[in-house]
Design a protein around this motif. Sequence first.
Motif, short mmCIF file in Angstrom:
data_model
loop_
_atom_site.label_atom_id
_atom_site.label_comp_id
_atom_site.label_asym_id
_atom_site.label_seq_id
_atom_site.Cartn_x
_atom_site.Cartn_y
_atom_site.Cartn_z
N TRP A 129 -5.17 20.53 -6.42
CA TRP A 129 -6.41 20.04 -7.02
C TRP A 129 -7.25 19.28 -5.98
O TRP A 129 -8.45 19.50 -5.85
N LEU A 130 -6.56 18.47 -5.23
CA LEU A 130 -7.22 17.65 -4.22
C LEU A 130 -7.83 18.53 -3.13
O LEU A 130 -8.97 18.35 -2.71
N HIS A 161 0.85 -1.20 0.00
CA HIS A 161 0.00 0.00 0.00
C HIS A 161 0.88 1.24 0.00
O HIS A 161 1.86 1.29 0.73
N ALA A 162 0.49 2.22 -0.81
CA ALA A 162 1.21 3.49 -0.79
C ALA A 162 0.30 4.55 -0.19
O ALA A 162 -0.89 4.60 -0.48
N ILE A 163 0.88 5.34 0.70
CA ILE A 163 0.14 6.47 1.24
C ILE A 163 0.82 7.74 0.75
O ILE A 163 2.00 7.96 1.00
N MET A 164 0.04 8.55 0.04
CA MET A 164 0.58 9.80 -0.48
C MET A 164 -0.16 10.95 0.19
O MET A 164 -1.24 10.77 0.75
N GLY A 165 0.43 12.11 0.11
CA GLY A 165 -0.25 13.26 0.67
C GLY A 165 0.70 14.42 0.83
O GLY A 165 1.92 14.23 0.82
N LYS A 209 -8.78 21.60 -3.33
CA LYS A 209 -9.96 22.31 -3.83
C LYS A 209 -11.16 21.39 -3.87
O LYS A 209 -12.25 21.73 -3.42
N GLU A 210 -10.93 20.19 -4.39
CA GLU A 210 -12.02 19.22 -4.49
C GLU A 210 -12.63 18.94 -3.13
O GLU A 210 -13.84 18.87 -2.98
N LEU A 211 -11.73 18.80 -2.14
CA LEU A 211 -12.20 18.46 -0.80
C LEU A 211 -12.95 19.63 -0.18
O LEU A 211 -13.91 19.46 0.54
N ALA A 212 -12.52 20.85 -0.52
CA ALA A 212 -13.16 22.05 -0.01
C ALA A 212 -14.59 22.15 -0.55
O ALA A 212 -15.51 22.56 0.16
N HIS A 213 -14.76 21.75 -1.82
CA HIS A 213 -16.08 21.82 -2.44
C HIS A 213 -17.02 20.75 -1.89
O HIS A 213 -18.21 20.95 -1.81
N ALA A 214 -16.43 19.62 -1.51
CA ALA A 214 -17.27 18.49 -1.14
C ALA A 214 -18.05 18.75 0.15
O ALA A 214 -17.66 19.56 0.96
#
Lengths: 481, 251
Positions: free
Chosen positions: B243-244, B32-36, B246-251
Amino acid sequence: MSNLSATATLETATAENPVVGIDQSRGDFKYDVAYEFDAGTGLSEKTVRYISSVKKEAPWILDFRLKALKTFLDKPMPTHWATKDLENINFDKIRYYLSSGQKPKRTWDEVPADIKKTFERLGIPEQERKFLAGVEAQFDSEAAYSNIKEIVAKQGVIFANSTEALREHPEIFRKFFGKVIPTGDNKFSALNSAVFSGGSFIYVPKGVKVAQPLQAYFRINAENFGQFERTLIIADEGAEVVYMEGCTAPKFSTSTLHSAVVELVALKGAKIQYITVQNWANNVLNLVTKRGVAHEEAEIKWIDCNIGSRLTMKYPGVVLKGRKARGEVISIALANDGQHQDTGAKMIHAADETTSNIVAKSISVGQGRSTYRGVVHIPRHLKGCRNNTECDALLINTNSRTDTYPAITVRGDANSVQHEASVSKVSEEMIFYMQSRGLTEAQAMSLAVNGFINDLASQFPMEYSVELKRLIDLEMEGSVG
Amino acid sequence: MNQLIIKDLNVSIGEKAIVKGFNLTLNSGEVHAIMGPNGTGKSTLAKAVAGHPDYTITGGDVLLDGRSILAMQPDERARAGLFLAFQYPSEIPGVTIANFLRAAVQARLTEGEELNATAYYKRLYTKMDLLKIDRKFTSRAVNDGFSGGEKKRCEILQMAMLEPKFALMDETDSGLDIDALRIVAEGVNAMRNSALGILMITHYQRLLDYIVPDFVHVMYDGHIVRSGDKSLALELEAKGYDWLKKELAHA
């Protein structure tokens, strides 16, 4: 003194606390022992005469002792730089001479379990354990000792205890005795000079290289365990000898003051190596004077490892008397809770092109305190002298303390000196790193400490470095929750 | 098969909550890879699972084969089969790699059992050959004066020798140039097998070109916000972490 008769005194050795304020029960345990010769407590001319008469000494030795006693009494304590702990010594309550001729009346079963465990963990041979625990008065090493004595005797080497040597070889002994460390060198060398007993005498004739280290076979006998031993080693021109003293087993001494004097003389081109590994009980004050004189192209090396004791003050020195003489001190000190290791080295350059090297490493654990004290002296008129000093301190937790007092006097521009000091800590991150590999906290600490002294420990003879490692494992085990 | 379950884990440093409701199940044989982005709690997660004393678990659990490991000391966790490959491995002056590993292997034996030195060195040399590490390497003091690449190789060698059930690899690619990265990745790939589960923490996608993961998770603000396969990593690489966010902010 109340008892001058040799057999009348049958007092117990530890009936009273020789040093006020020291808990005798720590790191020590008591037995009732019947001693054949006992000088009683307190120090006076009578005490000195008693010791001398028991040993059947020549008049010149008694004179030497009596003069030393006067010097001792006249000299003040070295209070201006030394720890105040010295003031706690009550010289009137110390027993200056004990010699046991009888077998103690106790059994191995009476030895406390934790002491037995320590011996086992250190890998001390069965026979030695019994001696160290006080179950046997004399470790049965006589056979081995006589054997090595005979082997070296074929090369003309004299290897004896100092009492014996004073009787049998006064002509050599007297010539060198008290010359390297004069009686008045310091208060404790004077004390030793007045009441000394035990210790070794070695004379190695010209050109003789003693193949095996001396002492391993000699390391345990009642007198050698004395508190005021006196050792004198002379290597004649071109001779070579290695001497080892002590062992890593904790010493369950009945006395709390240990004050030895060790003198080395390396004549032209000779080499002497003197190795000490000592682990004193927590109540012992270990105040030792060690010095050697290296003549032309001679070499003296002290390898000194101090563990345990309440206070150790010891600064092995070399007087570099002849051209191209070389001196070296390799020192390891470990101060655990309640202990103060005040150790170091002295290098006195007194001829051209002499070189000296000091490498001192100290480890302070818990509330333990380590002090490095060093003297390097190179006077102006000399040429081509060099000294290198390195002091490294390792702290195991935030309460530990370490101090460095290097006194380096180098005059003139034809000499060079180099000094490096470092203090490092075993960090939480390092311990976590090692724990994350499966080592317990104690194993991790022990590995870190062993790593820190690794380059020095490798200079010890194999058996000693193995014992040293085991000992550090034990010390570290005790230091973590 | 072994299983490591991280269940609703919450971790704080001092008063500050870092990991917040983290969930992940890792099986033997999986990578498993964890990115962030930086500061999102990836390294904190790895250290907390390994038992670092500075990190406080404020909620949740970590189960190794059904048994909670949270009450265990770091060394007990290690002996139970966890391995943390450090982002910044500590230096241990005076202790050679060979002796260090020997002590670690010895620590895994039952009391009174003596390590077979010949067998140990044989195994050590086999692993070194596998990882293409020079024999002289093990006589050097652990990480002392090592380059970034050497430190990471030393970690991989330790991992190979200790044969953990689960390895947490914290930013193994950081500080490595491309050649060093390739060598380290080859080592990890050589170790991949059905008995080992790997949790690989990385900031950059490029490590995943060399060690191809079975699963990719994106961690943000202390927990996993997206899971997928390798394509998720490529998408992230192309669009960036902004990008991520922003996406999370919109969700």
